[in-house]
Scaffold this motif. Structure first.
Motif, PDB file in Angstrom:
ATOM      1  N   PRO A  26      16.338   2.002   3.866  1.00 26.96           N
ATOM      2  CA  PRO A  26      14.960   2.600   4.049  1.00 26.96           C
ATOM      3  C   PRO A  26      14.212   2.672   2.702  1.00 26.96           C
ATOM      4  CG  PRO A  26      16.508   4.319   4.341  1.00 26.96           C
ATOM      5  CD  PRO A  26      17.289   3.204   4.396  1.00 26.96           C
ATOM      6  N   HIS A  27      14.885   2.604   1.577  1.00 28.14           N
ATOM      7  CA  HIS A  27      14.154   2.494   0.407  1.00 28.14           C
ATOM      8  C   HIS A  27      13.532   1.264   0.066  1.00 28.14           C
ATOM      9  CE1 HIS A  27      17.830   0.517  -0.693  1.00 28.14           C
ATOM     10  NE2 HIS A  27      17.203   0.090  -1.520  1.00 28.14           N
ATOM     11  N   LEU A  28      13.781   0.291   0.656  1.00 26.19           N
ATOM     12  CA  LEU A  28      12.951  -0.960   0.598  1.00 26.19           C
ATOM     13  C   LEU A  28      11.577  -1.026   1.032  1.00 26.19           C
ATOM     14  CD1 LEU A  28      15.846  -3.867   1.443  1.00 26.19           C
ATOM     15  CD2 LEU A  28      15.321  -2.934  -0.831  1.00 26.19           C
ATOM     16  N   ALA A  29      11.543  -0.099   1.937  1.00 26.24           N
ATOM     17  CA  ALA A  29       9.834   0.184   2.416  1.00 26.24           C
ATOM     18  C   ALA A  29       9.217   1.296   1.911  1.00 26.24           C
ATOM     19  CB  ALA A  29      10.036   0.170   4.054  1.00 26.24           C
ATOM     20  N   VAL A  30      10.022   2.191   1.542  1.00 27.01           N
ATOM     21  CA  VAL A  30       9.530   3.462   1.020  1.00 27.01           C
ATOM     22  C   VAL A  30       8.733   3.249  -0.208  1.00 27.01           C
ATOM     23  CG1 VAL A  30       9.884   5.594   0.088  1.00 27.01           C
ATOM     24  CG2 VAL A  30      10.853   4.962   2.217  1.00 27.01           C
ATOM     25  N   PHE A  31       9.536   2.608  -1.176  1.00 29.89           N
ATOM     26  CA  PHE A  31       8.815   2.541  -2.613  1.00 29.89           C
ATOM     27  C   PHE A  31       7.717   1.553  -2.861  1.00 29.89           C
ATOM     28  CE2 PHE A  31      13.477   3.823  -3.411  1.00 29.89           C
ATOM     29  CZ  PHE A  31      13.007   5.107  -3.792  1.00 29.89           C
ATOM     30  N   PRO A  32       7.720   0.492  -2.137  1.00 30.91           N
ATOM     31  CA  PRO A  32       6.444  -0.315  -2.140  1.00 30.91           C
ATOM     32  C   PRO A  32       5.363   0.120  -1.345  1.00 30.91           C
ATOM     33  CG  PRO A  32       8.379  -1.634  -1.395  1.00 30.91           C
ATOM     34  CD  PRO A  32       8.827  -0.199  -1.693  1.00 30.91           C
ATOM     35  N   GLY A  33       5.478   0.946  -0.349  1.00 28.27           N
ATOM     36  CA  GLY A  33       4.675   1.687   0.438  1.00 28.27           C
ATOM     37  C   GLY A  33       4.069   2.765  -0.490  1.00 28.27           C
ATOM     38  N   MET A  34       4.725   3.443  -1.146  1.00 26.31           N
ATOM     39  CA  MET A  34       4.097   4.547  -2.137  1.00 26.31           C
ATOM     40  C   MET A  34       3.441   3.869  -3.181  1.00 26.31           C
ATOM     41  SD  MET A  34       7.663   7.160  -2.697  1.00 26.31           S
ATOM     42  CE  MET A  34       6.966   7.945  -3.895  1.00 26.31           C
ATOM     43  N   ALA A  35       3.769   2.764  -3.587  1.00 23.22           N
ATOM     44  CA  ALA A  35       3.059   2.299  -4.650  1.00 23.22           C
ATOM     45  C   ALA A  35       1.614   1.869  -4.096  1.00 23.22           C
ATOM     46  CB  ALA A  35       3.801   0.695  -5.226  1.00 23.22           C
ATOM     47  N   ILE A  36       1.650   1.157  -2.974  1.00 21.40           N
ATOM     48  CA  ILE A  36       0.413   0.930  -2.508  1.00 21.40           C
ATOM     49  C   ILE A  36      -0.732   2.157  -2.256  1.00 21.40           C
ATOM     50  CG2 ILE A  36      -0.950  -0.091  -0.543  1.00 21.40           C
ATOM     51  CD1 ILE A  36       1.649  -1.822  -0.152  1.00 21.40           C
ATOM     52  N   ALA A  37       0.182   3.362  -1.780  1.00 26.61           N
ATOM     53  CA  ALA A  37      -0.435   4.427  -1.515  1.00 26.61           C
ATOM     54  C   ALA A  37      -1.257   4.982  -2.740  1.00 26.61           C
ATOM     55  CB  ALA A  37       0.496   5.508  -0.730  1.00 26.61           C
ATOM     56  N   VAL A  38      -0.456   5.060  -3.757  1.00 24.74           N
ATOM     57  CA  VAL A  38      -0.966   5.713  -4.957  1.00 24.74           C
ATOM     58  C   VAL A  38      -2.193   4.917  -5.490  1.00 24.74           C
ATOM     59  CG1 VAL A  38      -0.092   5.739  -7.499  1.00 24.74           C
ATOM     60  CG2 VAL A  38       1.415   6.870  -6.006  1.00 24.74           C
ATOM     61  N   ALA A  39      -1.907   3.490  -5.603  1.00 26.69           N
ATOM     62  CA  ALA A  39      -3.044   2.632  -6.241  1.00 26.69           C
ATOM     63  C   ALA A  39      -4.279   2.799  -5.128  1.00 26.69           C
ATOM     64  CB  ALA A  39      -2.604   1.258  -6.061  1.00 26.69           C
ATOM     65  N   VAL A  40      -4.214   2.934  -3.958  1.00 24.96           N
ATOM     66  CA  VAL A  40      -5.381   3.035  -3.060  1.00 24.96           C
ATOM     67  C   VAL A  40      -5.991   4.473  -3.174  1.00 24.96           C
ATOM     68  CG1 VAL A  40      -6.283   2.983  -0.754  1.00 24.96           C
ATOM     69  CG2 VAL A  40      -4.531   1.272  -1.800  1.00 24.96           C
ATOM     70  N   LEU A  41      -5.095   5.455  -3.186  1.00 28.31           N
ATOM     71  CA  LEU A  41      -5.571   6.824  -3.253  1.00 28.31           C
ATOM     72  C   LEU A  41      -6.240   7.170  -4.652  1.00 28.31           C
ATOM     73  CD1 LEU A  41      -5.441   9.745  -2.154  1.00 28.31           C
ATOM     74  CD2 LEU A  41      -3.377  10.163  -3.049  1.00 28.31           C
TER      75      LEU A  41
ATOM     76  N   THR B 265      13.677  -5.694   8.298  1.00 22.24           N
ATOM     77  CA  THR B 265      14.848  -6.325   8.918  1.00 22.24           C
ATOM     78  C   THR B 265      15.867  -4.915   8.537  1.00 22.24           C
ATOM     79  OG1 THR B 265      14.204  -8.638   8.873  1.00 22.24           O
ATOM     80  CG2 THR B 265      16.535  -7.749   9.315  1.00 22.24           C
ATOM     81  N   PHE B 266      15.635  -4.295   7.521  1.00 22.73           N
ATOM     82  CA  PHE B 266      16.574  -3.433   6.702  1.00 22.73           C
ATOM     83  C   PHE B 266      16.383  -2.131   6.949  1.00 22.73           C
ATOM     84  CE2 PHE B 266      16.763  -7.672   4.738  1.00 22.73           C
ATOM     85  CZ  PHE B 266      18.358  -7.909   4.967  1.00 22.73           C
ATOM     86  N   MET B 267      15.378  -1.646   7.713  1.00 21.61           N
ATOM     87  CA  MET B 267      14.696  -0.395   7.834  1.00 21.61           C
ATOM     88  C   MET B 267      15.835   0.716   7.952  1.00 21.61           C
ATOM     89  SD  MET B 267      11.560   0.285   7.207  1.00 21.61           S
ATOM     90  CE  MET B 267      11.312   1.753   8.040  1.00 21.61           C
ATOM     91  N   PHE B 268      16.847   0.615   8.927  1.00 24.12           N
ATOM     92  CA  PHE B 268      18.010   1.625   8.876  1.00 24.12           C
ATOM     93  C   PHE B 268      18.967   1.525   8.033  1.00 24.12           C
ATOM     94  CE2 PHE B 268      15.731   0.873  12.971  1.00 24.12           C
ATOM     95  CZ  PHE B 268      15.341   2.423  13.129  1.00 24.12           C
ATOM     96  N   MET B 269      19.207   0.298   7.538  1.00 26.89           N
ATOM     97  CA  MET B 269      20.271  -0.049   6.644  1.00 26.89           C
ATOM     98  C   MET B 269      19.935   0.525   5.006  1.00 26.89           C
ATOM     99  SD  MET B 269      21.568  -3.578   7.679  1.00 26.89           S
ATOM    100  CE  MET B 269      22.634  -3.757   6.170  1.00 26.89           C
TER     101      MET B 269
END
Length: 279
Positions: free
Chosen positions: A243-258, A237-241
């Motif tokens: 964006p850090h709310l999506a970027v940092f959890p996404g990075m955490a998932i990417a780091v763990a899986v990678l 809901t807040f992607m444009f307001m």
């Protein structure tokens, strides 16, 4: 692991990078057990949607919760669900695979057909069915991902064990009068352990991704406990307001899986030097 083996492992790029990234995730989870900058559950509406700053390193969400604290605590949830789910799949699947390989005949046929049947129900579909009965939650994720992993390990253990049963030293053990159970534990299992460990590492990465997906759909860890997948869901809901709310959890998932995938790739090369020589 001896000094020489450790030095050789650290010289392997995939293993070294994967181990470092995986260590970061584990350290995040351990750190959150004793310290977080703020409580991951505290709602402070006055601080909502703040951008990253010195007071909130990764900003705050729409409830004013500190994102950095939530990611640290979310690492606990991801590792716990992944570890338990893969443990269930590994223990059950390897036992069934070894049983099928040792007994052969109708036992092997039943185990393999059950594995085929289970493959028809991926983790997300299993979670939906289990949620309909018991309700959503972390336990639902663990059961669904664990069930999905059972046929993976059963097939792997059975195929690897079949190759070992055809080896000369196993034939010699049978000629010496050892029964199938003793041969399985003394000769077969030790020789397929490396393959199981590598698959376990890769399955751990898949389990973390599956847990995030289930939480994103609302089937996994429930509020107020932080989950990387649910953080992504709430960030839509807040992607444009913010964006850090999506970027940092996404990075955490990417780091763990990678990290876990690279670690598994490195372990495969280190435990089977023939693969390393072919590269």
């Amino acid at each position: 692991m001896s000094g020489n083996h450790l030095a050789r492992a650290l010289r392997h790029p995939s293993f070294a990078i994967g181990a470092a990234l995986s260590a970061v995730v584990v350290l995040m989870a351990l750190l959150s057990l004793v310290w977080t900058p703020y409580s991951a559950l505290d709602i402070v509406v006055a601080n909502k949607l703040k951008t990253p700053s010195l007071s909130h390193l990764l900003g705050t969400d729409h409830f004013g919760r500190d994102v950095f604290s939530m990611i640290l605590v979310g690492a606990q949830n991801s590792l716990l669900v992944g570890f338990v789910a893969v443990g269930i799949g590994m223990l059950t699947g390897v036992a069934l695979g070894l049983l099928a390989s040792a007994m052969r005949g109708w036992v092997e046929e039943i185990v393999m057909r059950l594995s085929d049947f289970t493959f028809a129900f991926p983790a997300i579909l299993s979670a939906i069915m289990i949620t309909a009965i018991f309700g959503p939650g972390a336990v639902t994720s663990i059961i669904a991902i664990g069930i999905f992993n059972i046929p993976v390990f059963a097939r792997l253990a059975r195929g690897s064990a079949n190759a070992i049963w055809a080896r000369e030293f196993v034939l010699a053990a049978r000629a010496a009068g050892k029964d199938r159970a003793r041969i399985t534990f003394e000769h077969v299992l030790p020789n397929i352990t490396s393959v199981i460990v590598v698959q376990g590492t890769i399955s751990f990465a898949i389990a973390i991704l599956a847990e995030a997906a289930l939480s994103y759909l609302g089937l996994g860890t429930q509020p107020p406990f932080p989950s990387w997948g649910r953080m992504l869901n709430e960030a839509q809901t807040f992607m444009f307001m913010a964006p850090h709310l999506a970027v940092f959890p996404g990075m955490a998932i990417a780091v763990a899986v990678l990290g876990l995938n690279l670690l598994g790739d490195g372990l495969r090369d280190l435990l089977d030097p023939r693969l390393a020589r072919q590269r």
